[in-house]
Design a protein around this motif. Sequence first.
Motif, PDB file in Angstrom:
ATOM      1  N   LEU A  13      17.521  -4.721   7.722  1.00 16.24           N
ATOM      2  CA  LEU A  13      16.343  -4.006   7.237  1.00 16.24           C
ATOM      3  C   LEU A  13      15.517  -4.832   6.253  1.00 16.24           C
ATOM      4  O   LEU A  13      14.300  -4.646   6.163  1.00 16.24           O
ATOM      5  CB  LEU A  13      16.777  -2.693   6.556  1.00 16.24           C
ATOM      6  CG  LEU A  13      17.543  -1.714   7.454  1.00 16.24           C
ATOM      7  CD1 LEU A  13      18.071  -0.540   6.642  1.00 16.24           C
ATOM      8  CD2 LEU A  13      16.643  -1.217   8.595  1.00 16.24           C
TER       9      LEU A  13
ATOM     10  N   LEU B 251      10.647  -6.371   3.792  1.00 21.53           N
ATOM     11  CA  LEU B 251      11.082  -5.623   4.966  1.00 21.53           C
ATOM     12  C   LEU B 251      11.071  -6.536   6.176  1.00 21.53           C
ATOM     13  O   LEU B 251      10.126  -7.316   6.373  1.00 21.53           O
ATOM     14  CB  LEU B 251      10.157  -4.429   5.230  1.00 21.53           C
ATOM     15  CG  LEU B 251      10.415  -3.154   4.420  1.00 21.53           C
ATOM     16  CD1 LEU B 251       9.208  -2.234   4.515  1.00 21.53           C
ATOM     17  CD2 LEU B 251      11.667  -2.447   4.908  1.00 21.53           C
TER      18      LEU B 251
ATOM     19  N   GLY C 128      12.881  -3.267   9.903  1.00 17.27           N
ATOM     20  CA  GLY C 128      12.788  -2.355   8.766  1.00 17.27           C
ATOM     21  C   GLY C 128      11.447  -1.644   8.733  1.00 17.27           C
ATOM     22  O   GLY C 128      11.372  -0.432   8.469  1.00 17.27           O
TER      23      GLY C 128
END
Length: 282
Positions: free
Chosen positions: A49, A59, A63
């Motif tokens: 993630l 991210l 994610g």
Amino acid sequence: MLLMLREIHCFTRVADRLSFSAAAADLGMSQPAMSQAITRLERAVGVKLFDRTAREVRLTAEGKALLPYAEQMLESARAFTAEAARLARPTIHLAYPPLVGTLAARIVRRLAGRNPPIGVELTVAGRGAAAQALTDGQVSAAILATPAPARFVTAARFHVTVDHLAVPVGHRLASAQKVAAADLTGQVLLTPGTRPWTGLPGHARMVADDDFAAALDLVAAGAGLLPIPQLLVRAIRRDDVRFVPLDAGDLRITYALAWSKERVTPELMALVQAVQDALWTR
């Protein structure tokens, strides 16, 4: 995968702050506990993630793709909790005529502010429908125009003054500054429910229970004139009906809270008190 709401909450917080330490502080956790929560979630979903370095947190593409779903899950969980709390509250069902809708709203607010709160489910109904619902146990109490059927207990009486007359556009009284009772001689007076207008001349024509909206349609069609409270005059805008002040003495509709003596509960007694309080204060 079992739902992991705690870990998902951690995921959304880190995604928002892009900092494990800041996210941990927000949620009252240690930074190692936050890292462990994210690791558990990554293992559960099978994707990475976040890209983490000593200097930044970003991210991953996966994610970013999963973040909206995580936020939606948390929102659903919050909605679930709120609805469960609402359903767990004691609830009372109240029927009322549209004319006293502002009073019904005040009652709901008063009972919601109690500790513990009492929920109120409102049902708009004319006198006949409300009395039948009360008899059948579909509602706990009803605000009825008096006299209420003798089988019910009543309390918290109040009056609604009737001080206007609804007339169709083009009627000879539509341009009057004020209408006196004598001006109604020979006119058809529409009467919501079964209560003739005491002290008014003219011919009574009954219309649906407490349904002033339906009666106004009849006024516009030229079927009769309708004595009406100022409460409704302020709320209704129609191009085909004129509302003229009516000087007819002490003309009013009396209402009361009614309930069945066989179905008395603590919540019902709280409702009676709330109605009495709402009538005395604004």
